[in-house]
Write a protein that holds these residues in place. Structure first.
Motif, PDB file in Angstrom:
ATOM      1  N   UNK A 288       0.828  -1.226   0.003  1.00 22.75           N
ATOM      2  CA  UNK A 288      -0.032   0.133   0.105  1.00 22.75           C
ATOM      3  C   UNK A 288       0.746   1.206   0.029  1.00 22.75           C
ATOM      4  N   UNK A 289       0.502   2.104  -0.816  1.00 24.60           N
ATOM      5  CA  UNK A 289       1.174   3.444  -0.746  1.00 24.60           C
ATOM      6  C   UNK A 289       0.150   4.473  -1.189  1.00 24.60           C
ATOM      7  N   UNK A 290       0.877   5.669  -1.101  1.00 30.21           N
ATOM      8  CA  UNK A 290      -0.320   6.677  -1.258  1.00 30.21           C
ATOM      9  C   UNK A 290      -0.157   7.404  -2.872  1.00 30.21           C
ATOM     10  N   UNK A 291      -1.368   7.781  -3.386  1.00 33.77           N
ATOM     11  CA  UNK A 291      -1.297   8.383  -4.390  1.00 33.77           C
ATOM     12  C   UNK A 291      -1.583  10.012  -4.000  1.00 33.77           C
ATOM     13  N   UNK A 292      -0.622  10.654  -4.424  1.00 28.95           N
ATOM     14  CA  UNK A 292      -0.902  12.230  -3.735  1.00 28.95           C
ATOM     15  C   UNK A 292      -1.728  12.741  -4.442  1.00 28.95           C
ATOM     16  N   UNK A 293      -1.706  12.679  -6.072  1.00 26.19           N
ATOM     17  CA  UNK A 293      -2.769  13.467  -6.997  1.00 26.19           C
ATOM     18  C   UNK A 293      -4.146  12.964  -6.759  1.00 26.19           C
ATOM     19  N   UNK A 294      -4.258  11.818  -6.772  1.00 26.24           N
ATOM     20  CA  UNK A 294      -5.719  11.395  -6.181  1.00 26.24           C
ATOM     21  C   UNK A 294      -6.186  11.350  -4.774  1.00 26.24           C
TER      22      UNK A 294
ATOM     23  N   UNK B  20      -5.549   9.371  -1.959  1.00 23.72           N
ATOM     24  CA  UNK B  20      -5.912   7.797  -1.654  1.00 23.72           C
ATOM     25  C   UNK B  20      -5.013   7.008  -1.528  1.00 23.72           C
ATOM     26  N   UNK B  21      -5.079   5.995  -0.663  1.00 20.80           N
ATOM     27  CA  UNK B  21      -4.233   4.948  -0.791  1.00 20.80           C
ATOM     28  C   UNK B  21      -4.539   3.752  -1.759  1.00 20.80           C
ATOM     29  N   UNK B  22      -3.519   3.354  -2.501  1.00 16.87           N
ATOM     30  CA  UNK B  22      -3.203   2.550  -3.623  1.00 16.87           C
ATOM     31  C   UNK B  22      -2.803   0.988  -2.989  1.00 16.87           C
ATOM     32  N   UNK B  23      -3.318  -0.043  -3.519  1.00 16.18           N
ATOM     33  CA  UNK B  23      -2.506  -1.202  -3.213  1.00 16.18           C
ATOM     34  C   UNK B  23      -2.523  -2.045  -4.437  1.00 16.18           C
TER      35      UNK B  23
ATOM     36  N   UNK C 195      -6.656  -1.160  -6.372  1.00 15.93           N
ATOM     37  CA  UNK C 195      -7.138  -1.718  -5.037  1.00 15.93           C
ATOM     38  C   UNK C 195      -7.027  -2.984  -5.151  1.00 15.93           C
ATOM     39  N   UNK C 196      -5.886  -3.715  -5.124  1.00 13.64           N
ATOM     40  CA  UNK C 196      -5.774  -5.484  -5.073  1.00 13.64           C
ATOM     41  C   UNK C 196      -5.442  -5.470  -3.752  1.00 13.64           C
TER      42      UNK C 196
END
Length: 656
Positions: free
Chosen positions: A34-40, A42-45, A66-67
């Motif tokens: 999991x890391x952060x998408x600064x532009x969106x 949100x947290x992405x996985x 989101x996997x």
């Protein structure tokens, strides 16, 4: 090149590993990153895979965004996982990826979102948990659907992190070859944590089928049912909670995590029960007075390695360690210990390799490998290596203080780089109250405070877990009593040792920690400024609006009508006229556990009394979820609030 200090916006650079799964041959581990998408914002996985022997770097296996929940098929041909490809949680589904090459494909066409999955032993089927019967309210819904009423089915109709719980969670069998699905549970019940028996004939699961199930939460039993569907058999005693059932390799036993008591302050342990229901559950390592880890969002804390032997996670004095235990033995053996927070473990019967994810407040999350006998761990990932090469993290220390009644209270400190004496103090109080510091998920928050020049104090007052059941129970019915004095004693210890400046003390806390923050400022003026986050302020309105009213009535000894004086006594709201400390109030509008009305009561009360306060309301979120930008904003606002009310204001450190 000298390293710079940590900044609040470094949360966008930190990465977290979770939910590992070991391949059947024990050679590979799959896990979520999991890391952060600064532009969106949100947290992405995504799913990653690494060789367990460390012979090659970990590689990214899926694109996300989101996997989660990677699971190897028993024949080693497939990796199944849960995916949300269109950023809409109600569309979560299973994807199947061939391990010999090829594109992942969606499996099955189910009537609702998928939350969990488990393979059949022959790799021909997958059992999933799917929510069915909920009203469509997303963007694709019609205006009539979006405007349809919600009719609660009881006190448990809403859940923090989810919202209103419409429909029910049922088990479906999905055919891997063709994708056809068959529903195998029915009725007005929810079902979770499915697991196949080794012969594929049965499925164990967790479910609350009590007549009052719709008026209570975090309760349930372990059940077993024929894999093709049929009448389930209850294996547990109808009290407490059972989660994460798992069959032993020979199919004779089922291990699970949970409690055998309906008390809200009961520690969680690991149990084993005969799969045929011929005997009641047996607690494993009963002489070990330490709980296992059972928190929402974490994977199973137990894994079989033999027919009567398991690995389990044990919470001990703030750490989460790995233990090895045999059914029938009184104590377990530590495999991995020390200053460590293990939040996921994966093993396979007959394989020596063990994969796990772990962190510490000065060591960000990574994936490691060891053996069932506890060989020297090998790091399999370097998710945060580049970050750590640039940024210096404050060091973490343990300390204890003995209270006048003989109780030993432990606390942790994080010191800023180069700081050792006469530092301003920032105390952060954990939630729960049945939780414990430290926590890897709060690394960014606590490191940002330390980097601003404070000694961060993380106390574990009575009521905290990982110190034994008696200690966990010690604050029940006494919120704001001895637990409050324990926290102040930790501060006094630092002051007496010359590390802390007693004239420059600040406090914050969330949930129960927010309660304690409000309580402290109503009973002492020792703190220069306070930040109350998602704080419990009025016990009566809290009990009547929270998603967990039983928790409130348990801790207060009855309903607001039966215990009116106690509710008033234990409410920080009652002591607002005595507050002299400036209070920053932080709350999320989507909070269901501690509804934002609590923050509104605190703000309105302080303003009516002419007190210094500020209210920060964030849209969306839940009790413990927020966007990365909100986490950064909250941290920086709190530090600015502290600085504004410091007796010796200083410029906050933002760089090297």
């Amino acid at each position: 090149m000298a390293k710079r200090r940590f900044r609040a916006d470094d949360v966008f650079r930190l990465r977290t590993a979770s939910d590992p799964d070991l391949s059947p041959d024990g050679r590979r581990v799959a896990f979520a990153v999991t890391d952060a998408d600064e532009e969106a914002d949100r947290l992405c996985s995504s799913i990653w895979v690494a060789p367990v022997d460390g012979s090659a770097p970990a590689r990214r296996f899926t694109e996300g965004p989101a996997d989660t929940s990677p699971r190897f098929s028993p024949d080693g041909r497939w990796l199944a996982y849960i995916s949300v490809t269109d950023e809409r949680p109600e569309h979560a589904h299973v994807r199947l990826a061939p391990l010999d090459g090829g594109m992942p494909a969606r499996l099955g066409d189910l009537p609702g979102p998928v939350t969990q999955l488990a393979w059949s032993p022959d790799s021909c089927q997958i059992v999933v948990v799917c929510r069915v019967g909920a009203v469509e309210r997303g963007e694709s819904a019609s205006p009539r659907q979006r405007n349809a009423p919600v009719v609660p089915r009881g006190l448990a109709a809403k859940l923090d992190g989810v919202g209103w719980q419409e429909g029910r969670r049922h088990l479906f069998l999905v055919d891997v070859a063709g994708g056809s699905a068959k529903q195998i549970t029915r009725g007005e019940y929810d079902h979770d944590d499915p697991a196949f028996s080794p012969d594929g004939a049965s499925i164990a699961f967790a479910s609350d089928r009590h007549p009052r199930r719709d008026d209570r939460q975090f309760r349930g039993d372990i059940w077993v049912t024929p894999a093709g569907g049929g009448r389930p058999q209850r294996l547990t005693i109808g009290k407490g909670i059972g989660e994460f059932p798992s069959f032993s390799p020979d199919g004779r036993l089922i291990a699970f995590a949970g409690t055998d008591s309906d008390e809200w302050n009961a520690d969680t342990y690991v149990f084993a029960v005969p799969a045929d229901g011929s005997a009641p559950p047996e607690r494993l390592a009963p002489d070990l007075d330490r709980p296992t880890v059972l928190f929402a969002g974490l994977p199973a804390p137990v894994s079989w390695i033999g027919n009567r032997e398991l690995l389990m996670l044990v919470s001990d004095r703030g750490s989460v360690k790995l233990h090895r235990v045999r059914v029938g033995e009184r104590r377990s053996r530590e495999v991995l210990g020390g200053d460590i927070l293990i939040d996921g473990v994966a093993a396979r019967p007959g394989r020596r390799a063990v994969a796990y994810t772990a962190s510490w407040p000065d060591r960000p999350s990574e994936v490691y490998a060891t053996t069932v006998s506890g060989a020297e761990p090998t790091a399999l990932t370097g998710l945060n290596t580049d970050f750590l090469s640039e940024v210096e993290l404050g060091r973490v220390n343990r300390s204890t203080v003995v209270r006048p009644d003989g109780i030993e209270v432990e606390y942790f400190t994080i010191l800023p780089a180069g700081g050792a004496h006469g530092l301003p103090v920032h105390v952060d109080i954990h939630g729960g109250p049945h939780a414990a510091w430290p926590s890897g998920r709060w690394l960014a928050f606590h490191q940002a405070i330390a980097a601003a020049g404070y000694v961060v104090v993380l106390p574990n007052p009575r009521g905290s877990t990982s110190y034994g059941q008696e200690f966990t129970r010690a604050c029940t019915g006494d919120w704001g009593g001895a637990d409050c004095q324990d926290i102040l004693a930790c501060c006094d210890d630092l002051i007496q040792r010359g590390i802390a400046d007693g004239g420059r003390m600040f406090v914050s806390g969330g949930s129960y920690g927010g309660f304690m923050t409000g309580w402290l400022v109503g009973h002492t003026d020792r703190f220069r400024a306070a930040t109350a986050v998602a704080a419990v302020i009025d016990q009566t309105s809290m009990a009547l609006t929270t998603e967990i009213p039983e928790f409130a009535t348990f801790n207060l000894g009855g309903t607001p009508w039966a215990r009116r004086a106690e509710y008033e006594l234990r409410s920080p709201l009652s002591y607002l006229p005595a507050v002299k400390t400036p209070v920053l109030i932080v709350h999320w509008e989507g909070d269901i556990r501690v509804p934002i009305g609590q923050g509104e009561e605190l703000y309105t009360g302080l303003r009516l009394l002419g007190k210094k306060t500020e209210f920060v309301r964030y849209p969306g979120g839940f009790h413990i979820t927020r966007t990365p930008s909100q986490a950064v904003d909250w941290t920086n606002r709190m530090l600015a609030w502290n600085e504004q009310h410091d007796t010796r204001p200083k410029r906050r450190t933002r760089g090297d």
